[in-house]
Design an enzyme around this catalytic site. Structure first.
Site, mmCIF file in Angstrom:
data_model
loop_
_atom_site.group_PDB
_atom_site.id
_atom_site.type_symbol
_atom_site.label_atom_id
_atom_site.label_comp_id
_atom_site.label_asym_id
_atom_site.label_seq_id
_atom_site.Cartn_x
_atom_site.Cartn_y
_atom_site.Cartn_z
ATOM 1 N N CYS A 162 -66.740 -28.067 56.169
ATOM 2 C CA CYS A 162 -67.978 -28.110 55.379
ATOM 3 C C CYS A 162 -69.167 -27.859 56.295
ATOM 4 C CB CYS A 162 -68.163 -29.481 54.716
ATOM 5 S SG CYS A 162 -67.272 -29.675 53.195
ATOM 6 N N ASP A 189 -64.250 -52.052 47.492
ATOM 7 C CA ASP A 189 -64.278 -52.915 48.677
ATOM 8 C C ASP A 189 -64.995 -54.231 48.393
ATOM 9 O OD1 ASP A 189 -63.942 -53.526 51.534
ATOM 10 O OD2 ASP A 189 -66.119 -53.289 51.597
#
Length: 167
Positions: free
Chosen positions: A86, A138
């Site tokens: 990228c 999380d």
């Protein structure tokens, strides 16, 4: 020297694969800088009790939605460090919206990313959504391990040679 792209039997070339099958970063130096926008979304599915904990602001780790929003923005800005090949981009705008949805139950995460440059921001939008969803997981995993991240996908893309795409 430009590397040729590998043609596939299915049709269009895979732009990140060279003529010999090697991975490569696409050369965008000849492409004009244009305004580009990408929108992606995903869902974090959980029990109603866990969603209620998030909405009430009583999660032990703190503000789940605010933390996930910041994590998504940070992730969009660092996409080139996370996804091989990228291009690093100077993003002009990143918005991460997270809406609690009692019908799921869970959260709908949506990211809009904008840049003026020679390449698009689809990966940045998808990365923002992915990391925001992971951050929600999380922050609530101690309460509910069975949370699911689902449906991460590109919703819309504007700009560039290929024009407008809408899922």
């Amino acid at each position: 020297m430009k590397t040729r792209t590998l043609k596939t039997k299915a049709g269009p070339a895979l732009t990140h694969i060279g003529a010999s099958g090697e991975a490569r970063m696409v050369d965008v130096s000849d492409k004009p800088a244009t305004e580009r926008l990408a929108v992606a979304e995903g869902r974090v599915v959980m029990t109603k009790a866990t969603l209620d904990l998030i909405v009430s602001g009583n999660a032990k780790k703190g503000d789940v939605l605010g933390t996930a929003r910041i994590a998504g923005i940070m992730a969009a800005k660092r996409t080139s460090e996370l996804i091989p090949l990228c291009h690093p981009l100077a993003l002009s705008k990143v918005i991460v919206d997270i809406e609690p949805d009692a019908k799921l139950p869970g959260c709908l995460v949506r990211a809009s990313v904008k840049v003026t440059g020679p390449t698009g921001v689809e990966m940045e939008a998808l990365t923002a959504v992915s990391v925001a969803c992971l951050t929600i997981y999380d922050m609530i995993k101690a309460v509910e391990r069975g949370v699911r991240i689902e449906g991460i996908h590109l919703v819309e893309k504007l700009g560039g040679k290929s024009g407008h795409y809408r899922a």
